[in-house]
Design an enzyme around this catalytic site. Structure first.
Site, PDB file in Angstrom:
ATOM      1  N   CYS A   1       0.813  -1.227   0.000  1.00 46.10           N
ATOM      2  CA  CYS A   1       0.000   0.000   0.000  1.00 46.10           C
ATOM      3  C   CYS A   1       0.841   1.270   0.000  1.00 46.10           C
ATOM      4  O   CYS A   1       0.574   2.215  -0.749  1.00 46.10           O
ATOM      5  CB  CYS A   1      -0.954   0.006   1.186  1.00 46.10           C
ATOM      6  SG  CYS A   1      -0.196  -0.479   2.754  1.00 46.10           S
TER       7      CYS A   1
ATOM      8  N   HIS B   1      -3.017   6.446   4.631  1.00 44.94           N
ATOM      9  CA  HIS B   1      -1.585   6.584   4.854  1.00 44.94           C
ATOM     10  C   HIS B   1      -1.142   7.963   4.345  1.00 44.94           C
ATOM     11  O   HIS B   1      -1.544   8.387   3.257  1.00 44.94           O
ATOM     12  CB  HIS B   1      -0.803   5.541   4.039  1.00 44.94           C
ATOM     13  CG  HIS B   1      -0.864   4.150   4.576  1.00 44.94           C
ATOM     14  ND1 HIS B   1      -1.449   3.807   5.769  1.00 44.94           N
ATOM     15  CD2 HIS B   1      -0.378   2.982   4.047  1.00 44.94           C
ATOM     16  CE1 HIS B   1      -1.323   2.495   5.963  1.00 44.94           C
ATOM     17  NE2 HIS B   1      -0.683   1.975   4.936  1.00 44.94           N
TER      18      HIS B   1
END
Lengths: 349, 349
Positions: free
Chosen positions: B132, B252
């Site tokens: 990710c 994130h």
């Protein structure tokens, strides 16, 4: 004039988060005080605080309050320092200022004792205490700079809300609870209480600390850049910073990349070098998951360093993780350290 | 063989956080499906889930379950992929694997469609979906690399707990509540459920994601370093990473420093270049406090980029702040994009 028991000390902004830490540090270090004055805005004057077991009534911070004061520790915002520090100096006090008011003034030493304590001697009445995020970084890097030379610093910060004051801490706590309870939140303080827009800090990471400058950097980022060069006496040192506020109550963390003039003999030698630096505690044992954590730093004066590793492409490049209590070494403790060294140099009389 | 209505699709790990997002993405994109199979461990087999308004019974993921499947989307951990992806391939399926099992296998393309979609054509049965934190960074940097060339990347991450699974999210929420209530907490999941020691994540920043390697870097950091080079087809690209887990549920954030081969004409030109990149939404207006925030990214497939500024010392150096939903573009969405492009290339039959 100091009597034989000690000197007369004034703490300006005694009721704030840093002011309270300053009093606790003066007590813990048994700083030689003859008389303490706690000064604040008119609003808090008349209230009482305890120092070394005795009740002290808070007085309003006005110019006359500095008569017979040898040391004045300021931590009540830049405006108060601009207005009253010269008044304290005029009356013979040495001022240690914990705001950004005088930090970049070429006539004011900006001091982290582990790095440039000799600069204290050049004072003309005021000594400035650097920004919290700068202090912990220069303490961590000083042993490296001294031994290997330092070329370049790139830092990304992970900063706690207590750096923005007690209102910010309360906002984070209330937001955390409200979000867990499924309630809407209306941010009012962070990222910058005096700025136009406010954003959720709970369960978020906000890349703004202090206001933006024309060049796209925040004032906090420019403080880290400029103060580091000034403290290390190196205008050619390359420094870059990205400052980010996190939902952490106390304890700033920093991911720091550096390039030295010469590489260390090994990563183990670099760890040893840093471990021996003043004011540093090394916490670096990856195989046992030992590294510095913000929550473990709270209340302690040390700068904790870990995750030290060599860059995989650059022989003289290293990465570090640097953590410290932003209210202690980042503010109150460093201010009192400056006062202690000034006293040792015979500058407080 | 695909019938005229579409192809037969299997989702392995359908009940997990990413599995659920894969189903939602297949629905939202109206991916042409003839029959869907939801596969999981024996424990969840027999349960029911809803897909496009119809009830689907979950089957156990065994080799025979892949008979007549043209596309298998794996997201059930590296062990399951190692064991069953070859079985799916043997039966004629194209596997898109969202674990780290095959990412660095030289025979397996590692694909972010905005960067290297042509690599899909080289598949030998398996295509890997990157980590990710890598995906969002390479999407943000690809327009820069293409136009100006890319030399060096130094990233510090601010990663959400949902990347460590639903247990980690629950641990963060319970800890947050307990700490607000003044209770002791006993961490059991984070930073790495399979590692020896566990640390408080609420109101903290933990510089460990995945286990440590011999060289002092974590496996997560090495994934970012190695995957970026593989996706960008540039073994000489210098990449360094420090990966940090935060008390953020989803989204994130990354503080990225880059050095390009040639500088952009201006910071405005750099912003324009990035704004025009595939899959990117520019959020960059400091004077109005506009920058990407993790909480604003949730549920969206875009990579958000802001805080773009030139380094103050290095002409070809730039800083960026990159945010994306780690479960969407960081996992499910990218996997389904790979499948879409494979379909467009005529590779699903």
């Amino acid at each position: 004039m100091a009597n034989e028991q000690g000197i007369n000390v004034a703490v300006v902004g005694a009721t704030g988060a840093v002011g309270e830490q300053i009093l606790a540090t003066l007590e813990a270090k048994d700083f030689p005080i003859s008389k303490i004055k706690l000064l604040s805005s008119k609003r808090s004057a008349g209230k009482e605080m305890t120092f070394k077991g005795e009740t002290v009534t808070i007085e309003e911070a006005v110019p006359e309050a500095f008569e017979n004061v040898q040391l004045a520790l300021f931590s009540a915002g830049g405006g108060v320092s601009k207005q009253l520090a010269p008044e304290a100096v005029k009356r013979g006090a040495l001022v240690v200022d914990n705001t950004s008011a005088y930090r970049m003034d070429p006539e004011v030493p900006l001091v982290v004792p582990e790095v440039n304590e000799e600069d204290i001697k050049k004072h003309q009445g005021i000594i400035a205490n650097p920004n919290c995020s700068t202090i912990q970084m220069v303490v961590a890097l000083e042993p490296v700079r001294k031994k290997l030379g330092l070329n370049k610093v790139i830092v990304s910060t992970y900063q706690a809300v207590s750096g923005a004051g007690l209102d910010a801490v309360e906002e984070m706590q209330q937001q955390s609870r409200d979000i867990l309870d499924g309630k809407e939140v209306t941010p009012k303080v962070l990222p910058v209480s005096g700025d136009e827009r406010h954003f959720q800090i709970a369960y978020n990471a906000v890349p703004q600390i202090d206001k933006f400058e024309e060049n796209g950097y925040t004032f906090e980022e420019m403080k880290m850049i400029n103060e580091t060069k000034k403290i290390m006496h190196d205008e050619r040192l390359q420094v870059a910073a990205t400052c980010v506020r996190l939902p952490v109550e106390t304890g700033h963390s920093e991911s720091v990349y550096i390039e030295t003039d010469q590489p260390a003999e090994s990563v183990a030698a670099m760890k040893q070098l840093i471990a021996e630096g003043d004011g540093i505690t090394l916490q670096d044992d990856p195989s046992n998951q030992v590294y510095p954590l913000a929550v473990d730093s709270v209340g302690l004066p040390d700068v904790f360093v870990g995750r030290i590793r060599q860059d995989l492409d650059t022989e003289n490049g290293y990465h570090l993780w640097v953590v410290s209590d932003n209210l202690v070494k980042g503010a109150a403790y460093n201010s009192v350290q400056i006062a202690e060294r000034a006293l040792a140099y015979g500058l407080l009389k």
